[in-house]
Design an enzyme around this catalytic site. Structure first.
Site, PDB file in Angstrom:
ATOM      1  N   THR A 128       3.333  29.262 -27.646  1.00 14.42           N
ATOM      2  CA  THR A 128       4.492  28.885 -26.514  1.00 14.42           C
ATOM      3  C   THR A 128       4.084  27.590 -26.121  1.00 14.42           C
ATOM      4  OG1 THR A 128       3.280  29.607 -24.731  1.00 14.42           O
ATOM      5  CG2 THR A 128       4.424  31.523 -25.962  1.00 14.42           C
TER       6      THR A 128
ATOM      7  N   ILE B 280      -0.937  30.239 -24.080  1.00 15.54           N
ATOM      8  CA  ILE B 280      -0.259  29.778 -23.169  1.00 15.54           C
ATOM      9  C   ILE B 280      -0.713  28.502 -22.574  1.00 15.54           C
ATOM     10  CG2 ILE B 280      -1.648  31.404 -21.727  1.00 15.54           C
ATOM     11  CD1 ILE B 280       0.843  31.877 -19.919  1.00 15.54           C
TER      12      ILE B 280
ATOM     13  N   ILE C 228      -5.959  29.429 -24.273  1.00 17.35           N
ATOM     14  CA  ILE C 228      -5.299  28.748 -23.341  1.00 17.35           C
ATOM     15  C   ILE C 228      -4.918  27.430 -23.643  1.00 17.35           C
ATOM     16  CG2 ILE C 228      -5.665  27.992 -21.042  1.00 17.35           C
ATOM     17  CD1 ILE C 228      -5.606  30.996 -21.182  1.00 17.35           C
ATOM     18  N   LYS C 229      -3.913  26.731 -23.758  1.00 15.04           N
ATOM     19  CA  LYS C 229      -3.695  25.459 -24.349  1.00 15.04           C
ATOM     20  C   LYS C 229      -3.949  24.454 -23.319  1.00 15.04           C
ATOM     21  CE  LYS C 229       0.187  25.083 -27.046  1.00 15.04           C
ATOM     22  NZ  LYS C 229       1.440  25.033 -27.587  1.00 15.04           N
ATOM     23  N   ILE C 230      -4.572  23.381 -23.854  1.00 15.11           N
ATOM     24  CA  ILE C 230      -5.039  22.276 -23.204  1.00 15.11           C
ATOM     25  C   ILE C 230      -4.631  20.992 -23.779  1.00 15.11           C
ATOM     26  CG2 ILE C 230      -7.021  20.926 -22.316  1.00 15.11           C
ATOM     27  CD1 ILE C 230      -8.356  23.377 -21.768  1.00 15.11           C
TER      28      ILE C 230
END
Length: 372
Positions: free
Chosen positions: A44, A108, A139-141
């Site tokens: 996403t 996300i 976790i998207k960074i």
């Protein structure tokens, strides 16, 4: 219908869907794609959520409840997005279990407004991992300069990460270094490295969009002959860098301690120029231990007429270098292009997030109870 997708999967490419909405979850569509189209993960981003929530079905009751509680718009948005990611993670949990945690993942993203703030990105990543509370979350960074130390810190705490918005080969190497540094921190802290996973999202089509525009401006036959080649060349050289880093002595020491390789993930694989075949960034980026996250239209095209003929990455490195060199000789600066794309990528996600905040706030106001 899905023979090409099965061949792609058999070649070692994990097929992820670059889309999520509540309707996709509740209608059974996501489960169907997992069952019939070899989909083993979901990504996403703020633009995807903006599209899903602003025009989508299935959010009215939760928005009504949130409006009744009079929560802030930021809290409401996080409650909505994490609910979707949690439900998608539950649907994908059997894939996660079957693949020992490699796939069955849902990503996300941290608030894109934090892209240039290291400490805030770390805090947001920890909060998101706690809110979703599923082992198969990534976790998207973003791979900004400020994001690099955040990646190390978050991996070091045992949180799995999807590094996003990678455009340059130099930055990709920095991302892999940040991942290894994070694993070393996790190891020093006594964490189980086998439970930590990561992918590095290397963006593809946007590179062609920008470089093709500049090639058109040059206008020569030589320039036109290079159109549609830079993005594949860039991604293929990224895979060369991946092979180098994940065969190094530094990596081997971590692997012996149970660590997982950070897979290259091909992102932005929907073709933006209708002159190119719509499966270009699928057919021509086949390599072992990679991920291709596709918008649904690309997934359907690959299923229908994808041409999967084996590895199309290894063995192409000299040609890829020659193609990027040829672009540079025409006066097109690689460094300028990739920095522009990173800046634009952050700006686009921030704009989508701000639009989503505005539309969510309007819904909360519309649904707010009239009693005092």
């Amino acid at each position: 219908m899905t023979d090409a997708l099965k061949r792609l999967s058999d070649e070692g490419v994990a097929i992820w869907l670059d889309d999520l909405s509540r309707k996709r979850i509740t209608s059974g569509n996501l489960a169907e794609l997992i069952d019939q189209s070899h989909v083993v993960g979901v990504t996403t981003n703020p633009a995807i959520f903006q599209k899903a929530i602003s025009g989508g079905e299935g959010y009215e009751q939760q928005l009504t409840d949130l409006a009744t509680r009079r929560v802030t718009v930021e809290e409401a948005l996080r409650m909505i997005t994490t609910a979707d990611v949690r439900d998608a993670a539950d649907i994908l949990r059997p894939v996660y279990d079957r693949t020992d945690g490699q796939d069955g993942r849902v990503s996300i993203e941290v608030d894109p407004r934090l892209a240039h703030r290291t400490a805030a990105t770390i805090a947001e990543a920890k909060q998101l991992a706690w809110l979703v509370d599923r082992p198969n979350t990534l976790i998207k960074i973003p791979a900004t300069k400020a994001g690099l130390p955040a990646i190390t810190e978050v991996i070091g705490k045992g949180i799995s990460v999807n590094v996003t918005l990678i455009f340059s080969l130099e930055r990709y190497r920095e991302v892999m270094d940040a991942y290894l540094a994070g694993l070393e921190k996790a190891k020093a802290a006594g964490l189980d490295l086998s439970l930590i996973h990561s992918v590095a999202s290397f963006f593809v089509s946007r590179v062609d969009s920008e470089i093709d525009k500049r090639l058109d401006a040059v206008g020569t036959d030589e320039a036109k002959a290079l159109k549609g080649k830079a993005a594949l060349a860039n991604a293929r050289l990224a895979y060369e860098a991946y092979e180098e880093v994940f065969s190094s002595d530094r990596w081997n020491a971590l692997e012996r301690a149970g660590a997982n390789k950070q897979r290259a993930l091909w992102a932005s694989t929907g073709v933006k120029d209708p002159a190119y075949k719509d499966t270009l960034y699928v057919d021509d980026l086949v390599a072992p231990n990679t991920v291709n996250t596709m918008p649904e239209a690309t997934l359907e095209a690959a299923a229908d007429h994808g041409s999967i003929t084996g590895d199309t990455v290894r063995g192409t490195y000299e040609q890829a270098r020659a193609e990027l060199d040829a672009v540079a000789k025409l006066g097109i600066s690689y460094d300028d292009v990739v920095q522009l794309l990173e800046d634009e990528g952050v700006e686009k996600f921030e704009a989508s997030w701000n639009d989503l905040l505005k539309s969510t706030e309007a819904e909360l106001q519309r649904l707010a109870p009239t009693e005092a």
